[in-house]
Design a protein around this motif. Structure first.
Motif, mmCIF file in Angstrom:
data_model
loop_
_atom_site.group_PDB
_atom_site.id
_atom_site.type_symbol
_atom_site.label_atom_id
_atom_site.label_comp_id
_atom_site.label_asym_id
_atom_site.label_seq_id
_atom_site.Cartn_x
_atom_site.Cartn_y
_atom_site.Cartn_z
ATOM 1 N N LEU A 12 0.832 -1.209 0.000
ATOM 2 C CA LEU A 12 0.000 0.000 0.000
ATOM 3 C C LEU A 12 0.868 1.261 0.000
ATOM 4 O O LEU A 12 0.599 2.216 -0.719
ATOM 5 C CB LEU A 12 -0.916 0.017 1.225
ATOM 6 C CG LEU A 12 -2.067 -0.981 1.227
ATOM 7 C CD1 LEU A 12 -2.881 -0.834 2.500
ATOM 8 C CD2 LEU A 12 -2.961 -0.781 0.019
ATOM 9 N N TYR A 13 1.924 1.227 0.812
ATOM 10 C CA TYR A 13 2.747 2.420 1.008
ATOM 11 C C TYR A 13 3.426 2.833 -0.298
ATOM 12 O O TYR A 13 3.482 4.019 -0.641
ATOM 13 C CB TYR A 13 3.788 2.129 2.092
ATOM 14 C CG TYR A 13 4.651 3.305 2.452
ATOM 15 C CD1 TYR A 13 4.097 4.436 3.045
ATOM 16 C CD2 TYR A 13 6.019 3.283 2.213
ATOM 17 C CE1 TYR A 13 4.877 5.517 3.392
ATOM 18 C CE2 TYR A 13 6.816 4.364 2.557
ATOM 19 C CZ TYR A 13 6.236 5.479 3.150
ATOM 20 O OH TYR A 13 7.018 6.544 3.485
ATOM 21 N N PHE A 14 3.935 1.843 -1.054
ATOM 22 C CA PHE A 14 4.599 2.171 -2.318
ATOM 23 C C PHE A 14 3.657 2.090 -3.506
ATOM 24 O O PHE A 14 3.889 2.720 -4.526
ATOM 25 C CB PHE A 14 5.797 1.236 -2.540
ATOM 26 C CG PHE A 14 6.867 1.422 -1.506
ATOM 27 C CD1 PHE A 14 7.592 2.617 -1.449
ATOM 28 C CD2 PHE A 14 7.152 0.423 -0.594
ATOM 29 C CE1 PHE A 14 8.582 2.791 -0.483
ATOM 30 C CE2 PHE A 14 8.138 0.597 0.368
ATOM 31 C CZ PHE A 14 8.841 1.780 0.429
ATOM 32 N N GLY A 15 2.587 1.283 -3.357
ATOM 33 C CA GLY A 15 1.677 1.067 -4.477
ATOM 34 C C GLY A 15 0.680 2.191 -4.671
ATOM 35 O O GLY A 15 0.430 2.610 -5.803
ATOM 36 N N LEU A 16 0.101 2.687 -3.574
ATOM 37 C CA LEU A 16 -0.943 3.707 -3.701
ATOM 38 C C LEU A 16 -0.457 4.976 -4.411
ATOM 39 O O LEU A 16 -1.158 5.488 -5.291
ATOM 40 C CB LEU A 16 -1.532 4.057 -2.328
ATOM 41 C CG LEU A 16 -2.488 3.018 -1.739
ATOM 42 C CD1 LEU A 16 -2.977 3.446 -0.364
ATOM 43 C CD2 LEU A 16 -3.664 2.776 -2.666
ATOM 44 N N PRO A 17 0.741 5.491 -4.086
ATOM 45 C CA PRO A 17 1.201 6.686 -4.808
ATOM 46 C C PRO A 17 1.303 6.464 -6.320
ATOM 47 O O PRO A 17 1.015 7.356 -7.109
ATOM 48 C CB PRO A 17 2.587 6.946 -4.209
ATOM 49 C CG PRO A 17 2.532 6.315 -2.871
ATOM 50 C CD PRO A 17 1.655 5.110 -3.021
ATOM 51 N N ARG A 18 1.668 5.234 -6.723
ATOM 52 C CA ARG A 18 1.754 4.935 -8.160
ATOM 53 C C ARG A 18 0.391 5.021 -8.834
ATOM 54 O O ARG A 18 0.299 5.304 -10.017
ATOM 55 C CB ARG A 18 2.303 3.533 -8.374
ATOM 56 C CG ARG A 18 3.770 3.430 -8.051
ATOM 57 C CD ARG A 18 4.315 2.156 -8.616
ATOM 58 N NE ARG A 18 5.752 2.237 -8.768
ATOM 59 C CZ ARG A 18 6.438 1.421 -9.546
ATOM 60 N NH1 ARG A 18 5.807 0.498 -10.251
ATOM 61 N NH2 ARG A 18 7.738 1.542 -9.643
ATOM 62 N N LEU A 19 -0.652 4.731 -8.039
ATOM 63 C CA LEU A 19 -2.000 4.824 -8.587
ATOM 64 C C LEU A 19 -2.552 6.248 -8.455
ATOM 65 O O LEU A 19 -3.692 6.521 -8.796
ATOM 66 C CB LEU A 19 -2.937 3.860 -7.860
ATOM 67 C CG LEU A 19 -2.631 2.372 -8.043
ATOM 68 C CD1 LEU A 19 -3.516 1.535 -7.137
ATOM 69 C CD2 LEU A 19 -2.825 1.966 -9.496
#
Lengths: 252, 261
Positions: free
Chosen positions: B112-119
């Protein structure tokens, strides 16, 4: 499919009903008609399909073949509202199945209030009267865990009566009880029968059958083997299987 | 403050020595002589960092509470989906629960921590942390709720059906009130697990209790002081929740017992 009698339909009408549990044929071509105000006792050895037979009537079990018509409505017909029909059919379980988180009175009034939409005050008054009628006026506020088996079963009968049903079904109502509690439950059932309720009772209580039943139906291996008045059935059973069964249950 | 601490240490040291020498007589080679381990333990530093620990404790408490509320919401929805007969609802719920249970919370947190910003969702660390804990704990809560509902005897359902209740009426009037009581103790157990799991949020720099311990450890090179202190605070939180569980079960004990049928 068997040919139904064209003229009259009973309160409960089995017409060539069959049912399977997997490959086990639990009901074989049952044809049986119960008239209004009639009391029918169903007996037979364990596993003969007695309980399944009466569980079909309120749709706790679905039938496979044949027609089952209850109070003029055909089960399985899309036009039949099962929830509505079930409010007309009281069902008394072997294991009582009272709601453990509700008092005796709440057990009796729950369905009338929420299903029949009767005003709470009215339902509670009726509930108190019913509990008094089954001899539990002093147990109105008791929880099921505080009641004996016989008392619980009487609350369960009052719970059914609270819906003012047209039919009452009893699935071995005294089988889970200690011997000294059986008669208190049977007395209530006799009183209900004498008021003219249409009843089907799965039981081995032959005293009850003699006293109030118009008919005794003997089942074995999923089929109705014999059917007659209690007098005929107990004094002169017609088949070997019913004779063998009676000799076993009457010996004690 | 330091004097009684020293006193306490020396007494402890004395008893450790007593044990060591009494055992030494049996197997001398097992107990080589070492510097006593608590010699340099600094209570003074812990007291100095107490405000930081206090803040961390408060953050841990409220973020755990929020996460648990989120977990309940997630769990109720998942349990409801999982109890449906339609595969359409059951398969996604089961897949989600399996995925959460099969993977480490740390991996989920980083996901979530690295994935959400990518989205395109750039959220504060604290929010990501609460989200991760809710989504993780929700899967376990869903199984607890499902087990609670399934533990209600079949006869209760049949009694409801036979008296003409609809599915919703049966759930509301008969099943859920009984299931509620069964699920309270395991839900509190899950809450305890969640409080401990919240320590992982220190890794995405949420300034909760474990983070306070890490700061002490790295500022002063005192890992023992840092981590023993936070362990003590987690123990305190554990006993608070356990007390709550005890209170609730006593409260439930006053309620009518479950059916004997």
């Amino acid at each position: 499919m068997s040919t139904p009698s064209p003229t009259k339909t009973g309160m409960i009408d089995f017409r060539g009903v069959s049912k399977w549990f997997g490959t086990l044929n639990v009901l074989k071509d049952i044809t049986l008609s119960v008239e209004p105000r009639e009391v029918v006792v169903v007996c037979g050895p364990s596993g003969s399909g007695k309980s399944t037979l009466i569980r079909c009537i309120n749709g706790l079990e679905a039938i496979k073949d044949g027609d089952l018509i209850v109070d003029g409505q055909r089960l399985g017909d899309p036009a039949t509202n099962m929830t509505q029909l079930r409010t007309e059919i009281g069902f008394v379980f072997q294991s009582f199945n009272l709601y453990p988180h509700k008092t005796a009175l709440e057990n009796v009034t729950l369905a009338p209030i929420h299903v029949r939409k009767i005003a709470r005050a009215e339902a509670e008054q009726a509930g108190r009267e019913l509990l008094a009628k089954v001899g539990l006026a002093d147990k109105v506020d008791a929880y099921p865990s505080q009641l004996s088996g016989g008392q619980q079963q009487r609350v369960a009968i009052a719970r059914c009566l609270g819906m003012r049903p047209k039919i009452m079904l009893f699935d071995e109502p005294t089988s889970a009880l200690d011997p000294e509690m059986i008669s208190e439950v049977l007395d209530v059932m006799v009183a209900v029968a004498e008021e003219g309720m249409t009843m089907m009772v799965v039981t081995h209580e032959m005293g009850f059958a003699r006293k109030v039943a118009q008919r005794v139906v003997f089942m074995d291996a999923g089929a109705i083997v014999e059917s007659g008045t209690p007098e005929e059935f107990f004094s002169a059973p017609k088949t070997d299987r019913s004779r063998a069964f009676l000799s076993k249950i009457l010996r004690h | 403050m330091a004097v009684p601490a020293r006193l306490c240490c020396s007494r402890l040291r004395y008893s450790l020595f007593a044990i060591r020498y009494s055992l030494l007589a049996i197997r001398p080679s097992l107990f080589p002589r070492r510097a006593p381990m608590l010699e340099n333990f600094s209570f003074r530093t812990i007291v100095e960092y107490l405000p930081l620990f206090g803040q961390g404790l408060i953050t841990t408490v409220w973020l755990s509470a929020l996460s648990f509320a989120g977990a309940l919401a997630v769990g109720i929805v998942l349990a409801a989906m999982n109890l449906q007969r339609a595969q359409l609802f059951r398969i996604p719920a089961k897949a989600y629960i399996d995925a959460v249970r099969a993977t480490p919370l740390l991996a989920q947190l980083y996901f979530l921590y690295f994935g959400l910003p990518r989205l395109g969702f750039v959220l504060p660390e604290l929010v990501v942390g609460i989200l991760a804990l809710s989504l993780n704990s929700g899967a376990y809560v869903a199984e607890i709720i499902r087990a609670g509902i399934l533990s209600i005897p079949r006869g209760q359902v049949e009694a409801g059906v036979a008296s003409g209740m609809t599915y919703v009426q049966r759930m509301r009037l008969v099943i859920l009130p009984q299931a509620f009581k069964v699920t309270i103790p395991p839900l509190l157990g899950q809450a305890i697990v969640l409080v401990k799991d919240s320590a992982l949020l220190s890794l995405i720099s949420v300034s909760e209790l474990t983070r306070a311990g890490q700061l002490l450890a790295s500022d002063r090179f005192m890992p023992a002081e840092g981590f023993i202190t936070i362990a003590a605070f987690y123990l305190l939180l554990y006993y608070c929740l356990k007390g709550l569980a005890g209170l609730s079960s006593r409260w439930l004990g006053l309620q009518p017992a479950r059916s004997s049928t």
